[in-house]
Design a protein around this motif. Structure first.
Motif, PDB file in Angstrom:
ATOM      1  N   ASN A 835     -14.262  17.081  46.795  1.00 29.81           N
ATOM      2  CA  ASN A 835     -15.347  16.100  46.722  1.00 29.81           C
ATOM      3  C   ASN A 835     -14.988  14.832  45.960  1.00 29.81           C
ATOM      4  O   ASN A 835     -15.885  14.132  45.485  1.00 29.81           O
ATOM      5  N   TRP A 853     -19.050  19.530  39.500  1.00 29.05           N
ATOM      6  CA  TRP A 853     -20.223  19.901  40.291  1.00 29.05           C
ATOM      7  C   TRP A 853     -20.484  21.394  40.191  1.00 29.05           C
ATOM      8  O   TRP A 853     -21.591  21.849  40.376  1.00 29.05           O
ATOM      9  N   THR A 893     -32.777  11.442  46.685  1.00 27.57           N
ATOM     10  CA  THR A 893     -32.474  12.860  46.823  1.00 27.57           C
ATOM     11  C   THR A 893     -33.612  13.522  47.587  1.00 27.57           C
ATOM     12  O   THR A 893     -34.758  13.456  47.176  1.00 27.57           O
ATOM     13  N   TYR A 905     -25.913   8.949  47.852  1.00 24.52           N
ATOM     14  CA  TYR A 905     -25.357   8.132  46.774  1.00 24.52           C
ATOM     15  C   TYR A 905     -25.718   6.664  46.938  1.00 24.52           C
ATOM     16  O   TYR A 905     -26.129   5.990  45.998  1.00 24.52           O
ATOM     17  N   CYS A 908     -29.106   5.638  45.665  1.00 26.35           N
ATOM     18  CA  CYS A 908     -29.463   5.930  44.273  1.00 26.35           C
ATOM     19  C   CYS A 908     -29.417   4.670  43.417  1.00 26.35           C
ATOM     20  O   CYS A 908     -28.467   3.907  43.484  1.00 26.35           O
ATOM     21  N   ARG A 923     -26.794  18.268  37.957  1.00 23.38           N
ATOM     22  CA  ARG A 923     -26.560  16.911  38.469  1.00 23.38           C
ATOM     23  C   ARG A 923     -25.651  16.166  37.499  1.00 23.38           C
ATOM     24  O   ARG A 923     -25.704  16.379  36.297  1.00 23.38           O
ATOM     25  N   ARG A 949     -17.940   7.831  44.645  1.00 17.74           N
ATOM     26  CA  ARG A 949     -19.144   7.328  43.991  1.00 17.74           C
ATOM     27  C   ARG A 949     -18.801   6.263  42.966  1.00 17.74           C
ATOM     28  O   ARG A 949     -17.854   6.397  42.198  1.00 17.74           O
ATOM     29  N   GLU A 955     -24.716  12.206  41.221  1.00 15.82           N
ATOM     30  CA  GLU A 955     -24.029  12.993  42.247  1.00 15.82           C
ATOM     31  C   GLU A 955     -24.146  14.466  41.918  1.00 15.82           C
ATOM     32  O   GLU A 955     -24.466  14.841  40.789  1.00 15.82           O
ATOM     33  N   LYS A 956     -23.915  15.297  42.927  1.00 18.46           N
ATOM     34  CA  LYS A 956     -24.038  16.739  42.710  1.00 18.46           C
ATOM     35  C   LYS A 956     -23.490  17.495  43.903  1.00 18.46           C
ATOM     36  O   LYS A 956     -23.199  16.906  44.932  1.00 18.46           O
ATOM     37  N   SER A 958     -23.250  19.555  47.203  1.00 17.73           N
ATOM     38  CA  SER A 958     -24.031  19.444  48.443  1.00 17.73           C
ATOM     39  C   SER A 958     -23.725  20.610  49.370  1.00 17.73           C
ATOM     40  O   SER A 958     -23.913  20.490  50.574  1.00 17.73           O
TER      41      SER A 958
ATOM     42  N   TYR B 125     -19.926   3.940  53.257  1.00 18.51           N
ATOM     43  CA  TYR B 125     -20.700   5.156  52.971  1.00 18.51           C
ATOM     44  C   TYR B 125     -21.433   5.675  54.209  1.00 18.51           C
ATOM     45  O   TYR B 125     -22.256   6.574  54.116  1.00 18.51           O
TER      46      TYR B 125
END
Lengths: 1052, 295, 474
Positions: A835, A853, A893, A905, A908, A923, A949, A955-956, A958, B125
């Motif tokens: 990631n 994460w 989210t 992302y 956000c 998170r 990012r 971010e987290k 997924s 993105y």
């Protein structure tokens, strides 16, 4: 003359480590002399550029070595920061960020983006679709067969080879991180002669003329010092070379070597053998200081871990294995034990022999044991005897040879040999007692016998035991050639430095621990035109120009080669495709330990503090110290990040008037080092654990991290030194630890236990139903245990203000088996790789901004002096009532129709409200610009399917939605449903024990759906109605009831 | 003491109030327009390319198939930009010394890529995937417009999120038979140009086009239909139950046994819904889920 | 209420009611106007003003530096982290908004309740409100990770075809705060118009005449104007009153809506509002006392005002205290492990000190206000107001930080140590606030002359004899 030159030169070099930190600085130093940019010029250069363009040009500029130079000149204050990897990048980022702002105005429009198509496209390349290749990662303890994901011929992920008969797809942190190792921007990129760039030809010329001189003398004075060899081809090449140069010497040395085992093996069997443990056959496992669940550092880790876990999954059976661990340092293996005993290092040998005595394997059950230890010993012995042939005793790699001898004897006596223990040829084709050889080498060097020393992938100037004083010996050698991936401590002092090709760049072969041979095939053309040991040895032979590729083919396709039978070319291709050569696994050897046990039972209770040395769980012996992932990801047990510490028990700390973060001086054998004091639960008293591999002098990442344990190591007893003393220096060394453990000071009235010795986190984790476990007998009595008691209920779906979501087709879910998780961090590293997770650096980690994460939460239960620990992989639970979703003001989210809790992302704005409202705190936020937008080589490594990012974005996890989407598209193309197991998350794929299962919970036949019906399955914090999609399978301990009652250990 | 402001200033004050209101409103409207204007989106702008390549000439004039150059459009997210080799296949023989083609020859000689400027440039993105669109009945022209009529390539549509959602929210608007994917002139079904489609049920797991045959010629009448369908194994329809060889797309519909029932579609809406059903298009709820495009 | 403690011959005591007067006796329309307008219209600015102004200005400099650095590097320069993802920024935001409440309360609610004494303090209370809201309004923007995208919080037809998420309390804030700010400004300005007229007429400099003339939008003080004016103020008061209650209720929902122990409670709206008024009045006193002294306004801002405000503080203080005790009670009564642990941690956890500071400042000390003597002691009141403001800041600290440091998952417990940039930003807003306030007292009438005139006996006499009301400013 020549010597003075070099040493002078050496001093000058080591004087400016930051040059080593700036890749390619060598010629850039030369180049930029004519044109010297000044800041003014830069400003001028950038003045008339707007928006994104501006940004870009700064980007390019920022990476150029001129700029590096410039900053060193213009900002002496920053220049120091320059060495520190993070603040160095940080410095560039401040610029970056400011440019980004400056550029904002122009950012409404995108800049022109060029396309550079191929001139002639490679035939089998489909841009946008990854390709997978099988290869092997050669490691000291035996190769790890790997499957490599390659995007447009750039390797972007390394995983265990799922079809390999021995490894079956699992991997470990180090294997995962070798990817970063290849893209490491600090890798040496040139052949250097006294720090000046040369080419391969000129080295060969020098080397061959030397060979020509030495030929008559049979290679007298030519020495090789190599890392442990696992490549049959390399061995073959050396054996041929030996014929031409009978007096040349080839020494292998790795700091974390297997000497103890081989010494014992020599003594017991009169030959070198490896022991393969068949844990799938074992009901009782006794580890004598063996960290066999700790990672690839232990030979055969992947298979051992898998087999161990298989017998603890309790699916379809109610039988489990039982694990006893007697250990001198706290390890994950110890924490997985059903019964753990901590003994002082000086006592482990005696204990092993006492155990041998107790089970009738000879040896005196000597030693004056405390009541507790004696009971424990008797308990284990009884259990072993009761399970003859179904049990196994595993000695630790770093335990003294006596322990191995005892283990041999016990396994023999209990009839385990041939059943749970099998002896085979060693995985190392040229096994040796490495410490002795190194000592001999140093002796020869001091005696001036060594004229040419060719060092292959070793770094003795950093890692040789202090008592050998390798450096002074080193200076007595006329010519030193260093083949290495980095221009490291040794490389900087050597005359010749040759940049090594990474295993992902070269042809070779290697044996897995069971002997199965894998061909190592290149994934990419050597990024910096590196060379391999094969080429150097080959150049000593009659046909010096044979390439590594041909050499390897010759070994296996040449006459007598395994693949030569039948259609050789086909066999070869099959071997490359599958990733191993069938039928190369070692055949069991029938050997019996001759002679009794060496009764020299270790050192009798030594006085003073005992220092234990261990390779670091991540950076190993130091060779991976420059990998941001390995430094940053918290070590198991200690949760140390970016550091190594002086680990000791709470009592020892108190006794020596120390507190955590005190700088403590460890002095032994007249040598001293200073490290930060860290209390580690479960350590025996009067013991200090020193992890090796830190305190490197070079590298933008490794440089200046922690202290160098080798400085007090001694070749005589590399793993334990008695009679050490601790001194509080009075300074503070602020250790970087990611998870603190406060002592629970609450009175019973306040919900505590009033003990004052337990961890409050540990207590709370049990009270809150976060950790749920029981014993096997209890479990049989009450299978529903995981759902009984406070905080263990789950509300109904309709008990929510918001209407429940509909999941028509797929509903992704995950299950994590706490019985199988061994806390090895493989999943965490895999997640970093998959990631594009940035490395944030020590300072950021220290204030709690680690970006992982998925993390392994560790809770300590009971008295911190001898606790029981629980590992819990924690990642986004993809709640069905996700608290984060409803508080995001911009809807960044959101919930997917398949139940994913999406994080968009680019939408956000970074209010961080979602993180506050997340009960699992999974998170992660880009508080600063963490992603590295400067370093070219790292850009190549990134997963093209995942956004990088930028600053100010949450971010987290997924569930690896990019993988889900890829499979979805394939399935949609031919109108079918996604098959169970078709999607595997990165963590699941990396897990060596198959603890993580992912799939579609709407499909009642899927593995995950089935396991979620298991009565041990529970949701963490499910009682607050988050309805998590990730659930856990509660742990079950296989307690030895009589022993437990004897010790009053486990009370249910 | 004299007033500084005489009576007229009252009127002035009122005026200014109204004006301010107007300015605010018009500013809002302008911004709203600007963010969608070609100045931002680059719609219709011709970037200056090293070679003024004409799709019109190559597609309309010479009748090259899209995939001849964009080879991976059906099997990868990335449609593919042709390597210099592809150009040289022909231009080694023809126009061998045309000045226009100098950069191509240069590239061929030196081995350096031709530096094209990207015309359809999505933000980094956004993860767009060609293969799934092409395989599920979205034709090239639906997004790229009449490329066959563009002497110099330009961007037909804004490619902004709202534009994407437009279709993801109701796909039927743009769905077409997979046989018509590369048909630049396809206009969808209408009263004037009805479309006849027949569907047989095929086992799950067979490619999208599997069960559906479409034609613009009334199958009841004579007249051959030439359709090039994609991603369809030669045995496509023969595999289905009954085993009787229902005319694969190359055969004349006349030969179709009465078993196959053709439905006439006189509106794109109806056709779209029909195809949605038989192509297993995901429902808008799934198609508009964020992770479809953002990861 | 009889004021026994005051000497009977004290001119400030109304012999009839035996209460402190709202205005010292012997004042005429002229004198009042004189008193107030001299401050603004004087040609030479007092040195003290310059000193304070420049001091405040330099602190604003600090703010600017902090913000620049913030935009360059990102919110990472603050101490916020995981789990404590909100820190000073949000604390300050809530604190300032709270302070902003007194103004509107005084001008709106007390107006509706016909509390005459409000008149002399409402003007700068309102000014204070506005400046406080300015400081507060800054934080939601700068605390986000990508401020340049802040406009995404407003619903507008974007090319993304995507709207803000209306379930989020943060979005409610956007509307609540902006509405509140607008109404306050309008209210303040409308209220000022007659006085601006006066200033226009009295000012001798052309610039002054133009400036105030422009602002007074042709106010002539005709009866029609007065009627319009009165209606307008009443209407605005009616509009503003619910806002006083709504704004802080909405802001409190930022916490209540979250499920975090220590946030997730229904008591927040009422006690946030009470707390807001509490701190608001404290700040009014903090400002009133020095000004009163410096500009010798003892005649217009009398002990009566001080006393009344103290009473308000005592009341709201008690409401807040009730709030706290309810929290404690509920954490036990709910029998919820989370609540219980949260409260234990709040009191005895690593951050316990902040809780006890809060209790001392907000509950313990203010009990002194029961004493009539102290209530009328200006110096004491001043100190008390400072203590209360501190206490209210810590209330927000306890709620935001302490709750976050230890929530559901023990493995993720953390701590919080503010950085120099946190302090710089907070200090900076204090500077900005003072800076603006200095400008206000120099260039605008800080005490509503028109309203004061109505308090004068003369204006009451008028009702008896029906004599025409003298034109303002003659």
């Amino acid at each position: 003359m020549n010597r003075n030159e070099r040493s002078a030169f050496g001093v000058q070099r080591s004087g400016e480590p930051e040059h080593a930190a700036v890749p390619g600085s060598q010629e850039s130093l030369v180049q930029i002399e004519p044109k010297k940019l000044t800041l003014a010029e830069i400003r001028a250069k950038l003045a008339n550029q707007k928006g994104k363009k501006f940004w870009r040009s700064v980007d390019e500029l920022a990476d150029s070595s001129e700029f590096a130079e410039l900053v060193n000149k213009e900002f002496p204050s920053q220049a120091s920061e320059w060495i520190d990897p993070v603040s160095r990048r940080g410095f560039l980022k401040v610029m970056g960020a400011s440019m980004a702002l400056a550029g904002l105005a122009g950012c409404t429009k995108q800049p022109d983006e060029p396309i550079y198509p191929y001139v002639t496209a490679p035939p089998d390349l489909t841009l946008g679709k990854p390709v997978y290749f099988a290869s092997a990662f050669p490691f000291t303890t035996g190769a790890v067969p790997v499957l490599i994901k390659s995007a447009a011929y750039r390797p972007i992920k390394v995983d265990g080879n799922p079809e390999h008969p021995y490894v079956r797809g699992g991997s470990d942190p180090i294997t995962q991180a070798t990817l970063l190792d290849m893209y490491d921007p600090d890798r040496s990129q040139h052949i250097l002669y006294r720090g000046e760039t040369r080419n391969w030809a000129s080295f060969l010329a020098a080397f061959r003329s030397m060979l020509a001189d030495k030929k008559p003398a049979g290679g007298q004075g030519l020495y090789f010092l190599s890392a442990t060899v696992t490549s049959p081809t390399l061995a073959a090449q050396w054996q041929q070379a030996q014929k031409n140069y009978p007096h040349a010497k080839f020494v292998q040395y790795d700091p974390a070597n297997r000497d103890s085992h081989y010494r014992a093996s020599q003594q017991a069997f009169g030959q070198f053998v490896d022991a393969q443990y068949r844990l799938d056959q074992a009901d009782v496992i006794v580890s004598l200081d063996a960290d066999f669940l700790g990672g690839a550092q232990f030979p055969g880790f992947h298979k051992l871990a898998r087999d161990y876990a298989q017998k603890r999954k309790l699916d379809g059976t109610d039988q489990m294995n039982r694990l006893y661990v007697i250990e001198t340092v706290t390890t994950t293996t110890g924490f997985k034990a059903d019964h753990r005993l901590a003994v002082k290092p000086s006592q482990i040998a005696a204990f092993a022999q006492a155990l041998a005595g107790a089970v009738g394997g000879g040896g005196s059950s000597a030693g004056n044991w405390s009541d507790h230890d004696a009971k424990y010993l008797q308990g284990v012995a009884a259990d072993l005897k009761a399970n003859g042939g179904k049990c196994v005793v595993i000695p630790g790699e770093f335990a003294p040879p006596e322990v191995h001898l005892a283990a041999f004897a016990i396994n023999q006596a209990l009839g385990n040999v041939g059943k749970t223990v099998v002896y085979t040829d060693p995985v190392n084709p040229m096994p040796s007692i490495q410490c002795d050889d190194l000592k001999a080498l140093v002796a020869d060097m001091n005696a001036g016998k060594v004229e040419w020393l060719v060092i292959l992938n070793a770094n003795p100037l950093y890692s040789a035991p202090a008592d050998l004083d390798f450096e002074s010996a080193f200076n007595k050698v006329n010519t030193v050639v260093h083949l290495g991936s980095h221009w490291d401590e040794t490389g900087q002092q050597a005359h010749w430095h040759i940049n090594n090709a990474h295993y992902l760049e070269m042809w070779s072969d290697a044996r897995a621990y069971d002997g199965t041979v894998s061909i190592v095939q290149p994934m990419i053309d050597p990024m910096y035109g590196g060379h391999s040991a094969h080429e150097i040895l080959q150049s000593m032979l009659d046909n010096p120009d044979v390439s590594a590729y041909d050499a390897v083919r010759a070994t296996w396709l040449g006459n007598g080669g395994l693949l030569s039978k039948g259609d050789a070319e086909f066999n070869w291709r099959k071997a490359l495709h599958d990733g191993w050569i069938d039928g190369t696994a070692f055949a069991p050897k029938t050997v019996a330990p001759k002679g009794g046990l060496a009764t020299s039972a270790g050192t009798a209770a030594a006085s003073g503090v005992e220092v234990v040395f261990r390779p670091d769980a991540h950076v190993y012996d130091g060779r991976y110290a420059n990998l941001g992932w390995m430094q940053e990801i918290p070590r198991p047990v200690t949760n140390l990040s970016w550091d190594n510490a002086a680990q000791m028990s709470f009592a020892t700390m108190e006794k020596n008037g120390l507190a955590e973060n005190d700088a403590v001086e460890i002095s032994v054998g007249g040598k001293k080092i200073i490290g930060g004091a860290l209390a580690v639960p479960g350590l025996p008293d009067d013991v200090v654990v020193v992890t090796l591999g830190q305190g490197r002098r070079i590298g933008r990442v490794a440089g200046g991290v922690g202290y160098n344990g080798y400085l007090i190591q001694q070749s005589g007893a590399p793993w334990m030194l008695a009679g050490a003393s601790l001194r509080k220096t009075g300074d503070i060394y602020d250790i970087c630890v990611t998870k603190s453990h406060h002592i629970d000071q609450r009175s019973v009235a306040h919900g505590g236990d009033g003990s004052g010795t337990h961890s409050i986190e540990g207590n709370e984790s049990l009270d809150r139903g976060i950790i749920r476990y029981t014993t096997l007998t209890e479990y049989k009595k009450d299978p529903e245990f995981a759902h009984e008691g406070v905080a263990r209920w789950t509300p109904e779906p309709n008990e929510s203000m918001f209407p429940a979501y509909r999941y028509d087709k797929n509903a992704w879910g995950m299950s994590i088996d706490l019985n199988s998780c061994i806390g090895c961090n493989a999943c965490v590293t895999a997640c970093f790789a998959e990631n594009n997770i940035p490395v944030v650096g020590r300072e950021q980690v220290k204030i709690g901004r680690l970006m992982q994460w998925i993390r392994i939460d560790t809770y300590f239960e009971g008295d911190l002096a001898a606790p029981r620990a629980h590992f819990q992989p924690m990642t986004c639970h993809q709640c069905e009532n996700a608290p984060c979703e409803q508080v995001c003001p911009v809807g960044a989210t959101v919930h997917s129709p398949e139940g994913l809790n999406l994080m968009v992302y680019n939408r956000c704005v970074g209010t961080r409200y979602c993180s506050n409202n997340c009960p699992y705190k999974v998170r992660r936020f880009n508080f600063l610009l963490y992603s590295d937008y400067e370093t070219e080589s790292l850009k190549l490594m990134r997963n093209p399917e995942v956004s990088v990012r930028s600053r100010g974005v949450m971010e987290k996890c997924s569930y690896c939605s990019q993988r889900i989407e890829a499979v979805k598209i394939e399935a949609d193309k031919d109108n079918r449903d996604i098959r169970d197991g078709e999607i595997r998350t990165a963590c699941q794929q990396a897990c060596p024990t198959d603890a993580i299962i992912f799939g579609n919970i709407n499909d009642k036949t899927s593995r995950v759906a089935k396991i979620k019906t298991n009565e041990r399955t529970y949701g963490v914090l499910a009682d607050i109605n988050t309805r998590p999609r990730t659930t856990y399978v509660a742990g079950v301990l296989n307690i030895n009831e009589p022993l437990a009652q004897e010790l009053g250990e486990y009370s249910s | 003491m004299p007033q500084i402001f005489d009576r007229s200033s009252n009127a002035l004050a009122r005026m200014s109030l109204i004006l301010t209101g107007l300015i605010v409103i018009s500013l809002g409207l302008t911004l709203d327009e600007v963010q969608r204007s070609p100045w931002v989106t680059r719609q219709g702008q011709r970037a200056d390319q090293p070679v003024p390549f004409s799709h019109k000439h190559h597609v309309e004039g010479l009748g090259l198939q899209c995939q001849y150059c964009h080879t991976t459009v059906e099997k990868s997210s990335y449609a593919g930009i042709p390597p210099t080799k592809t150009c040289m296949n022909c231009h080694a023989q023809i126009w061998t010394n045309a000045q226009l083609l100098e950069p191509v020859r240069q590239s061929w000689a030196t081995g350096a890529s031709i530096p094209w400027t990207r015309v359809h440039d999505l933000p980094d993105y956004v993860f767009f995937n060609h293969e799934i669109h092409v395989n599920k009945g979205i034709g090239c022209s639906s997004c790229h417009g009449r490329v066959d009529e563009m002497p110099i390539m330009y961007m037909q549509n804004s490619l902004q999120m709202e534009w994407c959602l437009n279709c993801h929210r109701n796909p039927e608007k743009n769905l077409r038979p997979t046989s018509e994917i590369y048909n630049m002139a396809w206009q969808g079904a209408s009263e004037l140009r009805p479309v006849w489609c027949a569907a047989e049920d095929v086992p799950a797991g067979s490619p999208t086009a599997g069960g559906v045959t479409c034609t613009e010629e009334n199958p009841k009448m004579n007249g051959g239909v030439q359709m090039a369908s994609l991603s369809r194994p030669p045995t496509g329809l023969h595999a289905q139950a009954g085993g009787t060889a229902i005319g694969s797309e190359d055969t004349n519909p006349i030969q179709l046994p009465a078993g196959v029932h053709y439905t006439e579609f006189t509106s794109q809406q109806a056709l779209g819904q029909f195809l949605e059903k038989h192509y297993d298009i995901r429902n808008p709820r799934e198609l508009t889920s964020c992770e479809v495009c953002h990861r | 209420m009889a004021t026994k403690d005051a000497p009977v011959n004290n001119p400030m005591i109304d012999p009839v009611t035996e209460e402190y007067r709202v205005i010292a006796p012997g004042h005429t329309f002229k004198s009042v106007t004189e008193e107030v307008s001299r401050i603004v219209l004087t040609s030479h600015t007092p040195l003290g003003w310059w000193f304070g102004f420049l001091l405040a200005g330099s602190v604003v400099g600090i703010l600017m530096t902090a913000l620049t650095w913030l935009f360059l590097k990102g919110v990472g320069i603050w101490a916020i982290t995981i789990p404590v993802a909100w820190g000073f920024a949000i604390i300050n935001f809530v604190w300032w908004i709270g302070i902003g409440h007194a103004g509107t309360l005084i001008s709106a609610i007390l107006l509706l309740f016909k509390q005459g004494w409000r008149n002399s303090i409402n003007r700068f209370a309102e000014a204070m409100t506005i400046f406080a809201v300015v400081c507060a309004g800054m934080f939601p923007l700068i605390h986000v990770g990508r401020p340049w995208l802040g406009y995404w919080l407003f619903p507008y037809p974007s090319t993304m075809n995507y709207w803000p998420q209306f379930r989020s309390p943060l979005l409610w804030d956007v509307f609540a705060v902006s509405t509140y700010a607008t109404i306050s400004v309008v209210f303040w300005y409308i209220g000022m118009i007659p006085d601006l007229g006066t200033l226009r007429d009295r000012s001798t400099s052309k610039a002054g005449q133009f400036f105030y003339g422009l602002l007074s939008v042709g106010w002539r003080g005709s009866v029609r104007h007065w009627v319009r004016y009165e209606t307008a103020s009443l209407l605005l008061a009616g509009l503003a009153t619910p806002l006083v209650l709504s704004v802080h209720s909405v802001i409190s929902l930022d916490f209540s809506v979250a499920l975090l122990p220590g946030w997730h409670t229904t008591i927040f709206p009422p006690y946030f509002v009470a707390g807001a008024i509490y701190s608001g009045f404290a700040m009014v006193i903090t400002l009133a006392v020095p000004i009163r002294k410096f500009y010798h306004l003892e005649d217009l801002i009398t002990i009566r005002h001080i006393d009344n405000m103290n009473k308000v503080m005592l009341t709201t203080g008690l409401i807040v205290a009730y709030g706290y005790s309810t929290e404690v009670f509920m954490s036990w009564y709910s029998a919820s492990h989370w609540e219980y642990f949260m409260m234990w941690n709040r009191m005895f956890g690593p951050m316990g000190w902040s809780y006890w500071t809060l209790i001392t400042c907000n509950i313990a000390t203010p009990q002194l206000l029961w004493s009539r003597k102290l209530r009328k002691n200006v110096a004491f009141t001043f100190v008390m107001s400072l203590i209360i403001n501190t206490g209210m800041w810590f209330e927000r600290f306890v709620i935001v930080v302490t709750s976050l440091t230890r929530d559901y998952l023990p493995s993720s417990w953390g701590t919080y140590r503010a950085t120099k940039w946190d302090y710089a930003t907070f200090l900076g807003t204090l500077g900005l606030f003072t800076f603006l306030f200095f400008l206000f007292i120099r260039f605008l009438p800080m005490i509503p002359m028109s309203e004061l005139r109505m308090m004068l006996p003369q204006s009451k006499v008028k009702e008896v004899h029906g004599e025409p009301l003298p034109e303002a400013g003659d």
